[in-house]
Design a protein around this motif. Structure first.
Motif, PDB file in Angstrom:
ATOM      1  N   GLN A 100       0.845  -1.194   0.000  1.00  0.00           N
ATOM      2  CA  GLN A 100       0.000   0.000   0.000  1.00  0.00           C
ATOM      3  C   GLN A 100       0.880   1.244   0.000  1.00  0.00           C
ATOM      4  O   GLN A 100       1.901   1.304   0.681  1.00  0.00           O
ATOM      5  CB  GLN A 100      -0.898  -0.002   1.243  1.00  0.00           C
ATOM      6  N   ASN A 101       0.473   2.239  -0.799  1.00  0.00           N
ATOM      7  CA  ASN A 101       1.170   3.525  -0.860  1.00  0.00           C
ATOM      8  C   ASN A 101       0.112   4.595  -1.067  1.00  0.00           C
ATOM      9  O   ASN A 101      -0.219   4.929  -2.198  1.00  0.00           O
ATOM     10  CB  ASN A 101       2.194   3.519  -2.004  1.00  0.00           C
ATOM     11  N   GLY A 102      -0.448   5.082   0.030  1.00  0.00           N
ATOM     12  CA  GLY A 102      -1.547   6.039  -0.060  1.00  0.00           C
ATOM     13  C   GLY A 102      -2.779   5.355  -0.615  1.00  0.00           C
ATOM     14  O   GLY A 102      -3.182   4.289  -0.151  1.00  0.00           O
ATOM     15  N   GLU A 103      -3.365   5.941  -1.670  1.00  0.00           N
ATOM     16  CA  GLU A 103      -4.556   5.355  -2.285  1.00  0.00           C
ATOM     17  C   GLU A 103      -4.204   4.343  -3.370  1.00  0.00           C
ATOM     18  O   GLU A 103      -5.088   3.769  -3.993  1.00  0.00           O
ATOM     19  CB  GLU A 103      -5.430   6.459  -2.866  1.00  0.00           C
ATOM     20  N   SER A 104      -2.925   4.133  -3.584  1.00  0.00           N
ATOM     21  CA  SER A 104      -2.456   3.187  -4.593  1.00  0.00           C
ATOM     22  C   SER A 104      -1.639   2.090  -3.921  1.00  0.00           C
ATOM     23  O   SER A 104      -1.484   2.071  -2.710  1.00  0.00           O
ATOM     24  CB  SER A 104      -1.586   3.912  -5.624  1.00  0.00           C
ATOM     25  N   ALA A 105      -1.120   1.209  -4.739  1.00  0.00           N
ATOM     26  CA  ALA A 105      -0.203   0.184  -4.258  1.00  0.00           C
ATOM     27  C   ALA A 105       0.967   0.107  -5.235  1.00  0.00           C
ATOM     28  O   ALA A 105       0.811   0.339  -6.432  1.00  0.00           O
ATOM     29  CB  ALA A 105      -0.908  -1.168  -4.160  1.00  0.00           C
ATOM     30  N   VAL A 106       2.117  -0.218  -4.705  1.00  0.00           N
ATOM     31  CA  VAL A 106       3.295  -0.403  -5.530  1.00  0.00           C
ATOM     32  C   VAL A 106       3.479  -1.898  -5.754  1.00  0.00           C
ATOM     33  O   VAL A 106       3.560  -2.672  -4.796  1.00  0.00           O
ATOM     34  CB  VAL A 106       4.553   0.207  -4.873  1.00  0.00           C
ATOM     35  N   LEU A 107       3.519  -2.288  -7.018  1.00  0.00           N
ATOM     36  CA  LEU A 107       3.762  -3.672  -7.395  1.00  0.00           C
ATOM     37  C   LEU A 107       5.232  -3.819  -7.743  1.00  0.00           C
ATOM     38  O   LEU A 107       5.766  -3.066  -8.559  1.00  0.00           O
ATOM     39  CB  LEU A 107       2.915  -4.059  -8.611  1.00  0.00           C
ATOM     40  N   TYR A 108       5.873  -4.794  -7.116  1.00  0.00           N
ATOM     41  CA  TYR A 108       7.237  -5.187  -7.464  1.00  0.00           C
ATOM     42  C   TYR A 108       7.154  -6.608  -7.969  1.00  0.00           C
ATOM     43  O   TYR A 108       6.617  -7.488  -7.304  1.00  0.00           O
ATOM     44  CB  TYR A 108       8.161  -5.108  -6.252  1.00  0.00           C
ATOM     45  N   LEU A 109       7.686  -6.834  -9.162  1.00  0.00           N
ATOM     46  CA  LEU A 109       7.693  -8.159  -9.769  1.00  0.00           C
ATOM     47  C   LEU A 109       9.129  -8.489 -10.167  1.00  0.00           C
ATOM     48  O   LEU A 109       9.828  -7.658 -10.739  1.00  0.00           O
ATOM     49  CB  LEU A 109       6.794  -8.167 -11.003  1.00  0.00           C
ATOM     50  N   CYS A 110       9.563  -9.695  -9.833  1.00  0.00           N
ATOM     51  CA  CYS A 110      10.913 -10.133 -10.174  1.00  0.00           C
ATOM     52  C   CYS A 110      10.870 -11.586 -10.636  1.00  0.00           C
ATOM     53  O   CYS A 110      10.348 -12.452  -9.934  1.00  0.00           O
ATOM     54  CB  CYS A 110      11.843  -9.997  -8.972  1.00  0.00           C
ATOM     55  N   GLN A 111      11.402 -11.834 -11.829  1.00  0.00           N
ATOM     56  CA  GLN A 111      11.559 -13.199 -12.314  1.00  0.00           C
ATOM     57  C   GLN A 111      13.058 -13.436 -12.448  1.00  0.00           C
ATOM     58  O   GLN A 111      13.756 -12.677 -13.120  1.00  0.00           O
ATOM     59  CB  GLN A 111      10.854 -13.401 -13.658  1.00  0.00           C
ATOM     60  N   GLU A 112      13.547 -14.492 -11.781  1.00  0.00           N
ATOM     61  CA  GLU A 112      14.986 -14.740 -11.764  1.00  0.00           C
ATOM     62  C   GLU A 112      15.290 -16.226 -11.838  1.00  0.00           C
ATOM     63  O   GLU A 112      14.408 -17.057 -11.679  1.00  0.00           O
ATOM     64  CB  GLU A 112      15.604 -14.141 -10.507  1.00  0.00           C
ATOM     65  N   GLY A 113      16.567 -16.513 -12.110  1.00  0.00           N
ATOM     66  CA  GLY A 113      17.002 -17.893 -12.194  1.00  0.00           C
ATOM     67  C   GLY A 113      17.324 -18.321 -13.611  1.00  0.00           C
ATOM     68  O   GLY A 113      17.398 -19.507 -13.910  1.00  0.00           O
ATOM     69  N   TYR A 114      17.517 -17.348 -14.491  1.00  0.00           N
ATOM     70  CA  TYR A 114      17.832 -17.654 -15.886  1.00  0.00           C
ATOM     71  C   TYR A 114      19.210 -18.310 -15.987  1.00  0.00           C
ATOM     72  O   TYR A 114      20.141 -17.926 -15.295  1.00  0.00           O
ATOM     73  CB  TYR A 114      17.819 -16.374 -16.730  1.00  0.00           C
TER      74      TYR A 114
END
Length: 145
Positions: A100-114
């Motif tokens: 949550q960040n105020g009235e919004s949300a911050v999405l963090y996405l990470c794909q790893e292991g290549y």
């Protein structure tokens, strides 16, 4: 190892963002997933398919739930990608965190292991290009709910 990271602010709640990665109808709406089998228990299966025909599935992503907190986090390990034109690529991790960040949300996405091979390089470059675009599709979808 290489990884792909994307961060975006979405006018949505964290639990709605996480739900968008596990709810079959939501996955179909924003990511164009054809079929799903998702068990959110730790160790549960996370399976999604695209371009399903009478002859089978063209693309499949399969993994196991490592962590699931409906209001903030989804981590899928042993993530494996099946494409009929490439080698099977597996043992990646996909991490999705929404805060949550105020009235919004911050999405963090990470794909790893290549790993390293011609197919792996192709896949990494495809994912590096695709995730920022796909996350924008998610943002637009969620902000128009």
């Amino acid at each position: 190892m290489k990884k792909v990271e994307v961060t975006v602010t979405i006018k949505s709640k964290p639990e709605t963002i996480i739900a968008a990665f596990i709810d079959p109808d939501m996955l179909k709406a924003w990511w164009k997933v054809d079929r799903t089998f998702i068990n959110t228990e730790v160790g549960g299966v996370y399976a999604i398919t695209w371009q399903t025909t009478a002859n089978g599935f063209k693309y499949v992503t399969l993994g196991n739930i490592r962590r699931y907190q409906p209001n903030r986090e989804l981590v899928i390990n042993n993530l494996t990608y099946f494409n009929p034109e490439k080698e099977i690529m597996g043992e990646m991790t996909l991490t999705i965190i929404a805060k949550q960040n105020g009235e919004s949300a911050v999405l963090y996405l990470c794909q790893e292991g290549y790993q390293t091979s011609d197919d792996w390089d192709w896949y990494y470059n495809a994912v590096k290009e695709a995730w920022p675009l796909v996350v924008q599709d998610l943002k637009q979808y969620l902000e128009n709910l």
